[in-house]
Design a protein around this motif. Sequence first.
Motif, PDB file in Angstrom:
ATOM      1  N   ARG A  24      -5.463 -19.786 -71.207  1.00 32.84           N
ATOM      2  CA  ARG A  24      -5.549 -21.246 -71.177  1.00 32.84           C
ATOM      3  C   ARG A  24      -6.362 -21.706 -69.974  1.00 32.84           C
ATOM      4  NH1 ARG A  24       0.207 -20.970 -71.573  1.00 32.84           N
ATOM      5  NH2 ARG A  24       0.777 -20.638 -73.763  1.00 32.84           N
ATOM      6  N   GLY A  25      -6.136 -21.052 -68.814  1.00 27.11           N
ATOM      7  CA  GLY A  25      -6.904 -21.388 -67.626  1.00 27.11           C
ATOM      8  C   GLY A  25      -8.381 -21.078 -67.793  1.00 27.11           C
ATOM      9  N   MET A  26      -8.699 -19.957 -68.447  1.00 31.44           N
ATOM     10  CA  MET A  26     -10.091 -19.573 -68.653  1.00 31.44           C
ATOM     11  C   MET A  26     -10.827 -20.587 -69.528  1.00 31.44           C
ATOM     12  SD  MET A  26      -9.625 -15.450 -69.258  1.00 31.44           S
ATOM     13  CE  MET A  26     -11.347 -15.199 -69.736  1.00 31.44           C
ATOM     14  N   ARG A  27     -10.132 -21.142 -70.535  1.00 26.02           N
ATOM     15  CA  ARG A  27     -10.774 -22.085 -71.452  1.00 26.02           C
ATOM     16  C   ARG A  27     -11.273 -23.341 -70.732  1.00 26.02           C
ATOM     17  NH1 ARG A  27      -7.230 -22.829 -76.905  1.00 26.02           N
ATOM     18  NH2 ARG A  27      -5.774 -23.639 -75.369  1.00 26.02           N
ATOM     19  N   LYS A  28     -10.675 -23.662 -69.583  1.00 21.88           N
ATOM     20  CA  LYS A  28     -11.042 -24.870 -68.854  1.00 21.88           C
ATOM     21  C   LYS A  28     -12.333 -24.704 -68.058  1.00 21.88           C
ATOM     22  CE  LYS A  28      -6.209 -26.310 -68.365  1.00 21.88           C
ATOM     23  NZ  LYS A  28      -5.115 -26.582 -67.403  1.00 21.88           N
ATOM     24  N   LEU A  29     -12.792 -23.463 -67.896  1.00 22.40           N
ATOM     25  CA  LEU A  29     -14.011 -23.211 -67.132  1.00 22.40           C
ATOM     26  C   LEU A  29     -15.242 -23.415 -67.999  1.00 22.40           C
ATOM     27  CD1 LEU A  29     -12.868 -19.949 -65.267  1.00 22.40           C
ATOM     28  CD2 LEU A  29     -12.830 -22.296 -64.394  1.00 22.40           C
ATOM     29  N   ASN A  30     -16.353 -23.670 -67.355  1.00 21.02           N
ATOM     30  CA  ASN A  30     -17.616 -23.822 -68.088  1.00 21.02           C
ATOM     31  C   ASN A  30     -17.928 -22.541 -68.857  1.00 21.02           C
ATOM     32  OD1 ASN A  30     -17.938 -26.360 -66.956  1.00 21.02           O
ATOM     33  ND2 ASN A  30     -19.134 -25.588 -65.218  1.00 21.02           N
ATOM     34  N   GLN A  73      -5.320 -19.078 -59.562  1.00 25.69           N
ATOM     35  CA  GLN A  73      -5.043 -20.088 -58.547  1.00 25.69           C
ATOM     36  C   GLN A  73      -6.304 -20.784 -58.044  1.00 25.69           C
ATOM     37  OE1 GLN A  73      -2.468 -18.574 -55.545  1.00 25.69           O
ATOM     38  NE2 GLN A  73      -2.187 -20.535 -54.540  1.00 25.69           N
ATOM     39  N   TYR A  74      -7.423 -20.049 -57.955  1.00 26.62           N
ATOM     40  CA  TYR A  74      -8.595 -20.607 -57.271  1.00 26.62           C
ATOM     41  C   TYR A  74      -9.844 -20.739 -58.143  1.00 26.62           C
ATOM     42  CZ  TYR A  74      -6.021 -20.248 -52.919  1.00 26.62           C
ATOM     43  OH  TYR A  74      -5.096 -20.415 -51.930  1.00 26.62           O
ATOM     44  N   ALA A  75      -9.778 -20.343 -59.399  1.00 29.14           N
ATOM     45  CA  ALA A  75     -10.971 -20.368 -60.258  1.00 29.14           C
ATOM     46  C   ALA A  75     -11.556 -21.767 -60.401  1.00 29.14           C
ATOM     47  CB  ALA A  75     -10.635 -19.798 -61.632  1.00 29.14           C
ATOM     48  N   SER A  76     -10.690 -22.777 -60.459  1.00 30.75           N
ATOM     49  CA  SER A  76     -11.189 -24.138 -60.688  1.00 30.75           C
ATOM     50  C   SER A  76     -12.136 -24.599 -59.572  1.00 30.75           C
ATOM     51  CB  SER A  76     -10.010 -25.117 -60.795  1.00 30.75           C
ATOM     52  OG  SER A  76      -9.260 -25.118 -59.583  1.00 30.75           O
ATOM     53  N   HIS A  77     -11.939 -24.071 -58.349  1.00 32.77           N
ATOM     54  CA  HIS A  77     -12.800 -24.469 -57.229  1.00 32.77           C
ATOM     55  C   HIS A  77     -14.197 -23.847 -57.335  1.00 32.77           C
ATOM     56  CE1 HIS A  77      -9.473 -26.346 -55.087  1.00 32.77           C
ATOM     57  NE2 HIS A  77      -8.748 -25.298 -55.385  1.00 32.77           N
ATOM     58  N   LEU A  78     -14.332 -22.835 -58.175  1.00 29.70           N
ATOM     59  CA  LEU A  78     -15.625 -22.158 -58.317  1.00 29.70           C
ATOM     60  C   LEU A  78     -16.283 -22.467 -59.651  1.00 29.70           C
ATOM     61  CD1 LEU A  78     -14.583 -18.676 -56.846  1.00 29.70           C
ATOM     62  CD2 LEU A  78     -16.044 -20.396 -55.758  1.00 29.70           C
ATOM     63  N   ASN A  79     -15.699 -23.383 -60.410  1.00 25.22           N
ATOM     64  CA  ASN A  79     -16.205 -23.662 -61.744  1.00 25.22           C
ATOM     65  C   ASN A  79     -17.647 -24.172 -61.721  1.00 25.22           C
ATOM     66  OD1 ASN A  79     -16.085 -23.889 -64.543  1.00 25.22           O
ATOM     67  ND2 ASN A  79     -15.407 -26.025 -64.441  1.00 25.22           N
ATOM     68  N   ALA A  80     -17.982 -25.011 -60.757  1.00 25.41           N
ATOM     69  CA  ALA A  80     -19.325 -25.605 -60.716  1.00 25.41           C
ATOM     70  C   ALA A  80     -20.374 -24.625 -60.230  1.00 25.41           C
ATOM     71  CB  ALA A  80     -19.307 -26.838 -59.816  1.00 25.41           C
ATOM     72  N   THR A  81     -19.959 -23.610 -59.455  1.00 28.47           N
ATOM     73  CA  THR A  81     -20.952 -22.741 -58.811  1.00 28.47           C
ATOM     74  C   THR A  81     -20.929 -21.299 -59.308  1.00 28.47           C
ATOM     75  OG1 THR A  81     -19.385 -22.301 -57.014  1.00 28.47           O
ATOM     76  CG2 THR A  81     -20.956 -24.105 -56.686  1.00 28.47           C
ATOM     77  N   HIS A  82     -19.777 -20.808 -59.782  1.00 27.25           N
ATOM     78  CA  HIS A  82     -19.671 -19.378 -60.116  1.00 27.25           C
ATOM     79  C   HIS A  82     -18.880 -19.159 -61.407  1.00 27.25           C
ATOM     80  CE1 HIS A  82     -20.363 -19.503 -55.755  1.00 27.25           C
ATOM     81  NE2 HIS A  82     -20.855 -18.278 -55.842  1.00 27.25           N
ATOM     82  N   SER A  83     -18.994 -20.066 -62.364  1.00 29.69           N
ATOM     83  CA  SER A  83     -18.138 -19.978 -63.553  1.00 29.69           C
ATOM     84  C   SER A  83     -18.360 -18.685 -64.333  1.00 29.69           C
ATOM     85  CB  SER A  83     -18.358 -21.189 -64.464  1.00 29.69           C
ATOM     86  OG  SER A  83     -19.702 -21.259 -64.890  1.00 29.69           O
ATOM     87  N   SER A  84     -19.623 -18.282 -64.547  1.00 27.72           N
ATOM     88  CA  SER A  84     -19.888 -17.078 -65.350  1.00 27.72           C
ATOM     89  C   SER A  84     -19.358 -15.822 -64.653  1.00 27.72           C
ATOM     90  CB  SER A  84     -21.390 -16.940 -65.624  1.00 27.72           C
ATOM     91  OG  SER A  84     -22.115 -16.837 -64.399  1.00 27.72           O
ATOM     92  N   GLN A  85     -19.542 -15.745 -63.304  1.00 27.22           N
ATOM     93  CA  GLN A  85     -19.040 -14.573 -62.570  1.00 27.22           C
ATOM     94  C   GLN A  85     -17.511 -14.522 -62.593  1.00 27.22           C
ATOM     95  OE1 GLN A  85     -21.366 -16.816 -61.386  1.00 27.22           O
ATOM     96  NE2 GLN A  85     -22.505 -15.915 -59.669  1.00 27.22           N
TER      97      GLN A  85
END
Length: 582
Positions: free
Chosen positions: A546-552, A504-516
Motif C-alpha cells: 500500500r505504501g509503495m502504491r503511493k510513490l511515483n 518510514q522514510y520513502a515518502s520524503h524521497l518520492n520527488a527525488t528518488h522514487s524509482s530507486q
Amino acid sequence: MITISNFEKYVLPQILVRGEDYYESGAVLEIEEESTGEWIATVCGTENYEVTVSMEGNEIVAWECDCPYDGNICKHVIATLLAIRDSRGKAGRFLSAKEANTQLGLLGKSMPQIVKDKEIEQILLFAESDKLSDFILKYAASHSDFKSALVEAFLPKRPAKKVDYRNEIESCFNSSYRKYSKKGRYYEPELDWNEISDKVDGYLAKATLLFQREALEEAATIALQVLRSIGGNYIDEDFLYNDGDIDFGIICEDAGDLLLKVVQHSGASQALKENVLNEIIQISKLATYREYEIFDMDELVQQIMLSVQSKEEALLSVDKLIKERTERWDLYKLVLRKIEILKELDKTTEVEATISEFLYLPEIRRQEVAKLLDEKCYEKAICMLNEGIVIAERGGNLGTLREWQEQLLFIYEEVHDVAKVIEMCQLLFIHTNGSLDYYHKLKSLISSTDWKEYLSTLMQETTFYDYWGSGNNKADIYIEEKEYDKLFSFLSAVKYRRLDALVQYASHLNATHSSQILSLFTDDLRVYAEKNLGRSHYEYIARVLRGMRKLNGGKDVVKQLVEEFRVLYKRRPAMMQELGEF
C-alpha cells in the motif's frame, strides 16, 4: 457513581481489608468536616498522613492522601471513608475507632458461659462456611457480649500455650507449586502466590487484633516472620506471570507499619524494642530486599532504629551498616540517614566531612549540586560537576555522565556563555547518538555559513543507532537539512529491517528518488515473502505494498510484484486473501 455507601465495590480487596484494619485499630487520629462535604483527616501509618475527601451529598467526588502509595486509592483513604460513614457518635462528631470501642465498652463485658447444644452441633455439620461467617459478623455487630466471647475464644490475651507463629507462617510458603517445572513453552510458578497472599493477610489481620489487645510480643513476632518469610521465599520470576493482583510490597508495608506501632507503644519493654530492631536488621540483609525493590527495608530499619535508640546510638548503628554495605548500590540511603542524624545532633563539622567522604556517590553529589544551584553559586557547582564527570567517565557510568553534562549546560545557558553552551551541546549530541534537541540548539547557535561543514564533522564523530520505530535521528537530520541524496544512501546501506526504514522514510524521497526507492522495496519484499510464512507476515507485505502504491510509478511496480507473488505463492491461501485488494 462512587458513594459513601458503595465505595467498597471500587477498591481492591487487599486494600479494603487493610483500610478496615487501620480504621478498627484507631489509626484515624483526627477527622473534621471543614466545610460542607470537604473532609480532612489525619491517619497514622508509617508516619501521620493527611487525607482529604470531597463529597457532594453521598457521592465521593475526589480524594487525596500524601502517603507514597501510587495506586488509585490507598488504605488511609479507606479508613477515612469508613470513619465518615460509620463512626458518628451521639455527641454529633466523628469518633476514632478507639474512642468508639471505649464508649461501647466492648472489651469490658463479661463473657457468658458457652453451653453445647445438640441442635447447634447439627446445624454446624451442614452450614456453609461463608453464610456462617456472614451470620457471625452481623450478630457480633449488634451483640457486644457475643463479640467479646468470640474474641476471647479465638484471640485470648493470655493463650493457654505459646503459639509457634514462626513455623506457622513459614509453612504458608509450602504449596503444591513447590516442584519447579516448565511445561512446553509455558512457565509454571514454583509457589501458589494467591493462596500465600491470602494466608499471610490473615496472619497480619490477627497481628493487628493482637496489637489492639496489647499482646505486643505476639504481634511483633507475626510481623517479623511475615517479612522474614517473604524475604526468604520470594521468587521474582513468578511475578512476571501473575495477574497483577498480588502486591507483596503492600504486605511488607503493613508488617512494617505494625512493627513501628509496637516499638512506639508505651507498653513495649525496652527488651522487646531491641529484639525487634535486631531481628529487622538481620531480615534486611536477605537477598530479596537487597536485589528487588519490593519494599524499602532500609527505611524501615532506620525508622525503628530512631524509635528504639537514642540519636547517638542510632548514629553508631548507621555507621556499622555503612561499613557492611560499602559496595551496595543503595549505600546512599544510609549516608543520607547519617547526614540527617548528624544535623539533628547539630554536628555541622561531621555533616560536612560525611558529605565530602561520600561525594563520589551520584545521589550525594546531586543533592549538593542542587543546593549550589538554588543559591546560584555557579562556579562551585561547575567545579563539583566537572569532578563528577571525571568519576563517571572512570566508572563508565554514561547515564550519570550525561546528567552532569546537562547540568553544566543549564548553568552555561543561565550565565549566557555561548561558547560553553556550544561545547556542551556538541558533547551531548555525541553522547545521545545525535539527539534532535541538541541538533536544534546547535543549529540556532552556529552561523549559517559555517553550519554545513560543522554538522558534517559532528555527524562523523557521532555513532547513530540503526533503529526504526518512532524515528531515526540520522535520517531525521538529513530530512531537516534537505540532504536527500545522503538520506537515500543511508537507507540503501541499512542492513537490519530495511523494509521498516523504507516504509518510514520513502515518502520524503518520492520527488527525488522514487524509482530507486521502489527498486529497494521490490528486492527486499521478494526476500521477505520467500522467508516468512503466516498471516501476520502477509498482512505486513500488504501494508508495504500500500505504501509503495503511493510513490511515483508505484502502482505499476506493485501490480507486477503482486502478479509475481500470485504465481510463486499460489499454495499460500492466506497470502492470496491479503493480496486480494491489489
